[in-house]
Write a protein that holds these residues in place. Structure first.
Motif, PDB file in Angstrom:
ATOM      1  N   SER A  26      65.062  11.652 -45.859  1.00  0.00           N
ATOM      2  CA  SER A  26      65.190  12.964 -45.226  1.00  0.00           C
ATOM      3  C   SER A  26      65.245  14.097 -46.241  1.00  0.00           C
ATOM      4  CB  SER A  26      66.450  13.009 -44.353  1.00  0.00           C
ATOM      5  OG  SER A  26      66.374  12.045 -43.319  1.00  0.00           O
ATOM      6  N   HIS A  27      65.635  13.810 -47.485  1.00  0.00           N
ATOM      7  CA  HIS A  27      65.792  14.862 -48.491  1.00  0.00           C
ATOM      8  C   HIS A  27      65.111  14.435 -49.781  1.00  0.00           C
ATOM      9  CE1 HIS A  27      68.644  16.996 -45.942  1.00  0.00           C
ATOM     10  NE2 HIS A  27      69.265  15.848 -45.747  1.00  0.00           N
ATOM     11  N   PRO A  28      64.508  15.396 -50.494  1.00  0.00           N
ATOM     12  CA  PRO A  28      64.366  16.800 -50.082  1.00  0.00           C
ATOM     13  C   PRO A  28      63.226  17.030 -49.097  1.00  0.00           C
ATOM     14  CG  PRO A  28      63.311  16.500 -52.197  1.00  0.00           C
ATOM     15  CD  PRO A  28      63.931  15.166 -51.843  1.00  0.00           C
ATOM     16  N   ILE A  29      62.334  16.046 -48.963  1.00  0.00           N
ATOM     17  CA  ILE A  29      61.217  16.185 -48.021  1.00  0.00           C
ATOM     18  C   ILE A  29      61.536  15.367 -46.766  1.00  0.00           C
ATOM     19  CG2 ILE A  29      58.751  15.823 -47.655  1.00  0.00           C
ATOM     20  CD1 ILE A  29      58.375  16.002 -50.688  1.00  0.00           C
ATOM     21  N   PRO A  30      61.557  16.000 -45.594  1.00  0.00           N
ATOM     22  CA  PRO A  30      61.893  15.301 -44.349  1.00  0.00           C
ATOM     23  C   PRO A  30      60.704  14.510 -43.807  1.00  0.00           C
ATOM     24  CG  PRO A  30      61.464  17.591 -43.882  1.00  0.00           C
ATOM     25  CD  PRO A  30      61.341  17.450 -45.375  1.00  0.00           C
ATOM     26  N   ALA A  75      53.804  21.768 -46.177  1.00  0.00           N
ATOM     27  CA  ALA A  75      54.792  21.594 -45.115  1.00  0.00           C
ATOM     28  C   ALA A  75      56.021  22.427 -45.417  1.00  0.00           C
ATOM     29  CB  ALA A  75      55.176  20.123 -44.961  1.00  0.00           C
ATOM     30  N   LEU A  76      56.651  22.914 -44.372  1.00  0.00           N
ATOM     31  CA  LEU A  76      57.913  23.649 -44.487  1.00  0.00           C
ATOM     32  C   LEU A  76      59.050  22.655 -44.281  1.00  0.00           C
ATOM     33  CD1 LEU A  76      59.334  26.423 -44.723  1.00  0.00           C
ATOM     34  CD2 LEU A  76      59.161  26.597 -42.227  1.00  0.00           C
ATOM     35  N   CYS A  77      59.782  22.369 -45.345  1.00  0.00           N
ATOM     36  CA  CYS A  77      60.870  21.392 -45.267  1.00  0.00           C
ATOM     37  C   CYS A  77      62.113  21.995 -44.622  1.00  0.00           C
ATOM     38  CB  CYS A  77      61.218  20.868 -46.663  1.00  0.00           C
ATOM     39  SG  CYS A  77      59.857  20.031 -47.488  1.00  0.00           S
ATOM     40  N   GLU A  78      62.413  23.227 -44.985  1.00  0.00           N
ATOM     41  CA  GLU A  78      63.567  23.924 -44.410  1.00  0.00           C
ATOM     42  C   GLU A  78      63.339  25.414 -44.545  1.00  0.00           C
ATOM     43  OE1 GLU A  78      66.747  24.209 -48.010  1.00  0.00           O
ATOM     44  OE2 GLU A  78      66.528  22.216 -47.130  1.00  0.00           O
TER      45      GLU A  78
END
Length: 235
Positions: A26-30, A75-78
């Motif tokens: 899940s972190h840092p890329i979900p 991609a937008l991770c957060e």
């Protein structure tokens, strides 16, 4: 999580635990949010981490610049960005342009305090994906979902009048909240809905006069969601 076996277990399509396959981190890329429940061995996930990059963008910074050559899947991770509308991570920002060797068609700016962007360069992605059919299938599925959403948006624009478009947009942006804060200028919202800024302002005034919404600058309260839903459906 694998359900415990019963005396009469149902057939399972999941690989047995002995294969050592695990879901994406899940972190840092979900990865689970981006690819779904793809199961790979630890070495494959490590290899994927080695060929992707993460970049922290600050408020006001461009995550994507219009006209730049598309050389990576993004991609937008957060965080939250604004393109033709506000987007909140985790989700793909641009999954198709780099495959077509094109250029990005619009600016995407960060509207939250910061945002974490995943960059997957095509120079390494295409080679790696040749040996990863499960990941490639997940990318095709994600692309198909984006195409479906785009078709739904086009259908909404061609079949609804201005009031229906605005009502549908308000419901989509607010989600379960009773109020939304516009993260972009009203003229940009109007462009998304293929109407003029004057039409957008007039429609919002009419909805406010009917007691359906309350407009206070860039804050819009949804007072009657049932009526908004009826308008969005063209009733």
């Amino acid at each position: 999580m694998i359900a415990p076996l019963t005396s009469d277990p149902a057939p399972s399509l999941s690989p047995p635990a002995s294969t050592g396959l695990i879901p994406g981190p899940s972190h840092p890329i979900p990865w689970r949010a981006l690819l779904g429940d793809v199961l790979l061995d630890g070495g494959s996930w490590s290899a994927l981490a080695g060929i992707t990059q993460v970049r922290r963008c600050q408020a006001g910074e461009l995550a994507i610049r219009r006209g730049d050559a598309a050389v990576a899947m993004l991609a937008l991770c957060e965080g939250k960005v604004a393109a033709r509308g506000p987007l909140t991570g985790p989700q793909w920002l641009d999954l198709h342009t780099a495959w077509l060797e094109g250029r990005y068609e619009e600016d995407v700016s960060v509207v939250s305090s910061s945002a974490l962007l995943m960059v997957w360069p095509m120079t390494v992605a295409t080679m790696w994906l040749r040996s990863q059919p499960l990941v490639l299938e997940a990318l095709v599925r994600a692309t198909a979902a984006q195409l479906r959403d785009a078709q739904d948006a086009i259908r909404g624009l061609t079949m609804k009048d201005a009031t229906g478009r605005v009502a549908a947009w308000l419901l989509a942006q607010a989600g379960a909240a009773q109020e939304l804060q516009l993260a972009e200028r009203k003229r940009d919202v109007a462009a998304q809905l293929s109407i003029s800024p004057e039409t957008l302002s007039r429609t919002l005034r009419q909805l406010a006069d009917r007691g359906v919404v309350a407009v206070r600058g860039y804050r819009i309260g949804l007072l009657d969601r049932v009526e908004l839903l009826a308008l969005a459906r063209g009733r």
